[in-house]
Scaffold this motif. Structure first.
Motif, PDB file in Angstrom:
ATOM      1  N   GLY A  28       0.794  -1.230   0.000  1.00  0.00           N
ATOM      2  CA  GLY A  28       0.000   0.000   0.000  1.00  0.00           C
ATOM      3  C   GLY A  28       0.815   1.262   0.000  1.00  0.00           C
ATOM      4  N   ARG A  29       2.130   1.148   0.110  1.00  0.00           N
ATOM      5  CA  ARG A  29       2.967   2.349   0.142  1.00  0.00           C
ATOM      6  C   ARG A  29       3.310   2.789  -1.277  1.00  0.00           C
ATOM      7  N   ALA A  30       3.331   4.081  -1.511  1.00  0.00           N
ATOM      8  CA  ALA A  30       3.671   4.611  -2.827  1.00  0.00           C
ATOM      9  C   ALA A  30       5.186   4.782  -2.954  1.00  0.00           C
ATOM     10  N   ASP A  31       5.653   4.795  -4.194  1.00  0.00           N
ATOM     11  CA  ASP A  31       7.064   5.066  -4.500  1.00  0.00           C
ATOM     12  C   ASP A  31       8.013   4.138  -3.745  1.00  0.00           C
ATOM     13  N   VAL A  32       7.805   2.856  -3.912  1.00  0.00           N
ATOM     14  CA  VAL A  32       8.689   1.871  -3.283  1.00  0.00           C
ATOM     15  C   VAL A  32       9.980   1.769  -4.082  1.00  0.00           C
ATOM     16  N   ALA A  33      11.100   1.710  -3.370  1.00  0.00           N
ATOM     17  CA  ALA A  33      12.408   1.528  -3.993  1.00  0.00           C
ATOM     18  C   ALA A  33      12.950   0.159  -3.612  1.00  0.00           C
ATOM     19  N   LEU A  34      13.754  -0.429  -4.475  1.00  0.00           N
ATOM     20  CA  LEU A  34      14.362  -1.717  -4.150  1.00  0.00           C
ATOM     21  C   LEU A  34      15.247  -1.598  -2.918  1.00  0.00           C
ATOM     22  N   ALA A  35      15.867  -0.436  -2.732  1.00  0.00           N
ATOM     23  CA  ALA A  35      16.719  -0.225  -1.567  1.00  0.00           C
ATOM     24  C   ALA A  35      15.946  -0.331  -0.259  1.00  0.00           C
ATOM     25  N   ASP A  36      14.619  -0.177  -0.297  1.00  0.00           N
ATOM     26  CA  ASP A  36      13.799  -0.308   0.905  1.00  0.00           C
ATOM     27  C   ASP A  36      13.824  -1.728   1.463  1.00  0.00           C
ATOM     28  N   THR A  37      14.308  -2.683   0.668  1.00  0.00           N
ATOM     29  CA  THR A  37      14.345  -4.086   1.109  1.00  0.00           C
ATOM     30  C   THR A  37      15.743  -4.521   1.533  1.00  0.00           C
ATOM     31  N   ALA A  38      16.654  -3.569   1.700  1.00  0.00           N
ATOM     32  CA  ALA A  38      18.047  -3.918   2.001  1.00  0.00           C
ATOM     33  C   ALA A  38      18.180  -4.729   3.284  1.00  0.00           C
ATOM     34  N   ALA A  39      17.305  -4.498   4.242  1.00  0.00           N
ATOM     35  CA  ALA A  39      17.402  -5.213   5.521  1.00  0.00           C
ATOM     36  C   ALA A  39      16.545  -6.477   5.544  1.00  0.00           C
ATOM     37  N   GLU A  40      15.888  -6.791   4.449  1.00  0.00           N
ATOM     38  CA  GLU A  40      15.008  -7.958   4.398  1.00  0.00           C
ATOM     39  C   GLU A  40      15.802  -9.244   4.194  1.00  0.00           C
ATOM     40  N   ARG A  41      15.160 -10.342   4.529  1.00  0.00           N
ATOM     41  CA  ARG A  41      15.674 -11.648   4.138  1.00  0.00           C
ATOM     42  C   ARG A  41      15.070 -11.980   2.778  1.00  0.00           C
ATOM     43  N   TRP A  42      15.850 -12.648   1.945  1.00  0.00           N
ATOM     44  CA  TRP A  42      15.458 -12.857   0.561  1.00  0.00           C
ATOM     45  C   TRP A  42      15.273 -14.330   0.227  1.00  0.00           C
ATOM     46  N   ILE A  43      14.411 -14.559  -0.744  1.00  0.00           N
ATOM     47  CA  ILE A  43      14.207 -15.894  -1.308  1.00  0.00           C
ATOM     48  C   ILE A  43      14.654 -15.819  -2.764  1.00  0.00           C
TER      49      ILE A  43
END
Length: 308
Positions: free
Chosen positions: A183-198
Motif C-alpha cells: 500500500g505504500r507509494a514510490d517503493v524503492a528496491l533499496a527499501d528491502t536492504a534489511a530484508e531476508r530474501w528468497i
C-alpha cells in the motif's frame, strides 16, 4: 563439412576447462583432450596452455577460432542458398530454446503462428538455462534461443552468434500480505536492504538477476532460502520467510497469499530478454521467418508491458 574439433576448441574458449567443454560436447574429457592434441599436431602449433585449474587458449588458437567462425557463418549462408532449391514449404526443423517465462509467454505463441503460416514445418521448444541454450546453439542442436541476458552469456561482440534485444521486462517485488511496504507509494528496491530474501540456487540465471539488481540498488541481498520454482518461492513469501523479485510476465500461484509491488523509484530492476542465432543463420528462410515472428510477438508484449 567443418572439422568438429573446432567446436570443441570453441567450447573450451567459452567454459575455460576441457572437462566442461567435453560435457557440453557430449564426450569424455580424455577424448576432448586427445582431439585437441591431435589438432595441434596436425597444425603444428600449440593450442592450449595450463592456467591453474583451467586452460588458456594461445594466440594461435584464437586465430584458428576466428577462421572457424568465418567458416561456420559461410556454411549457414550456404544452407540458406540451398533452401531455394528445395520443393515445397517443408522448411525442415526449426528448434527453439527458451528460459522460464520467455519459454512460457513468448515462444509458444511464436510456434503457434509459425504452425499456421507453415504447416509443413517441424517445430520444437526446449526449456533450459540461458548458458546451456547457447551451448546447444553452438553445437547445432538449436536454431533460435530466447533467453534472459546474464553475465554468464557470451558477449554481444562474440562473432560466433548474432544477438538482438527483444524487450526489457520489469521485475516486481513479491511480499507477504502483511508486509509494511504493502500500500505504500514510490517503493524503492533499496527499501528491502534489511530484508531476508528468497532466491534461486547459485549458478542459475534468476540468482544472477536478483544479486545484480540488488547490487545496482546498493546492497547485497541476505538470501535465507533457495527456491527454483515460483510455487515454492511464493509459498515461502506468503508465510513471511522473506521477499523476492518476480518478473512482470510471471504468474504467481494464486493459492499463495502474496502481494506484488511495482518498484517505482529508480533504479527499477529489469531483465533483458534477448534472442540469438548462429552467425549467418538468419539468412536461412526458416530462421528468418522464426525471428520475424518472434519480433512481432515481442513487440506486442512490450506494448502490453508499457501499458500496465
Amino acid at each position: 563439412m567443418i572439422d568438429r574439433r573446432l567446436g570443441v576448441l570453441a567450447a573450451i574458449a567459452r567454459h575455460g576447462t576441457v572437462t566442461a567443454a567435453a560435457e557440453v560436447c557430449r564426450m569424455t574429457p580424455s577424448s576432448a583432450s586427445h582431439q585437441m592434441q591431435a589438432l595441434a599436431r596436425e597444425l603444428g602449433v600449440t593450442l592450449l596452455e595450463p592456467d591453474g585449474r583451467r586452460v588458456r587458449l594461445t594466440a594461435a588458437a584464437r586465430t584458428l577460432l576466428t577462421h572457424g567462425e568465418t567458416l561456420r557463418a559461410q556454411w549457414e549462408r550456404a544452407q540458406a542458398d540451398l533452401a531455394a532449391h528445395r520443393d515445397g514449404d517443408t522448411g525442415g526443423a526449426l528448434r527453439f530454446c527458451g528460459f522460464s517465462t520467455a519459454a512460457a509467454a513468448v515462444v509458444p505463441e511464436v510456434l503457434g503462428r509459425l504452425r499456421t503460416a507453415h504447416p509443413g514445418w517441424e517445430l520444437q521448444l526446449r526449456e533450459c538455462e540461458p548458458a546451456r541454450a547457447f551451448d546447444l546453439l553452438a553445437a547445432g542442436d538449436s536454431d533460435i534461443v530466447v533467453v534472459v541476458a546474464t553475465s554468464s552469456l557470451p558477449p554481444v561482440t562474440d562473432p560466433a552468434f548474432d544477438q538482438r534485444t527483444l524487450f526489457d521486462e520489469p521485475l516486481d517485488l513479491l511480499v507477504g500480505p502483511d508486509h509494511p511496504l504493502v500500500g505504500r507509494a514510490d517503493v524503492a528496491l533499496a527499501d528491502t536492504a534489511a530484508e531476508r530474501w528468497i532466491c534461486s540456487n547459485p549458478g542459475r540465471a534468476y540468482h544472477q538477476l536478483v544479486t545484480m539488481a540488488c547490487a545496482g540498488a546498493g546492497f547485497t541481498p541476505d538470501i535465507a532460502h533457495h527456491a527454483d520454482e515460483w510455487d515454492t518461492g511464493a509459498a515461502l513469501v506468503s508465510r513471511g520467510f522473506g521477499v523476492a523479485l518476480v518478473p512482470r510476465l510471471a504468474d504467481v500461484p494464486a493459492r499463495h497469499e502474496t502481494r506484488r509491488i511495482r518498484i517505482g523509484t529508480p533504479p527499477v530492476p529489469i531483465r533483458r530478454v534477448v534472442a540469438a542465432v548462429r552467425a549467418g543463420a538468419w539468412h536461412r528462410p526458416a530462421v528468418a521467418a522464426g525471428l520475424e515472428t518472434l519480433d512481432e510477438v515481442c513487440r506486442e508484449l512490450a506494448d502490453r508491458l508499457a501499458a500496465t
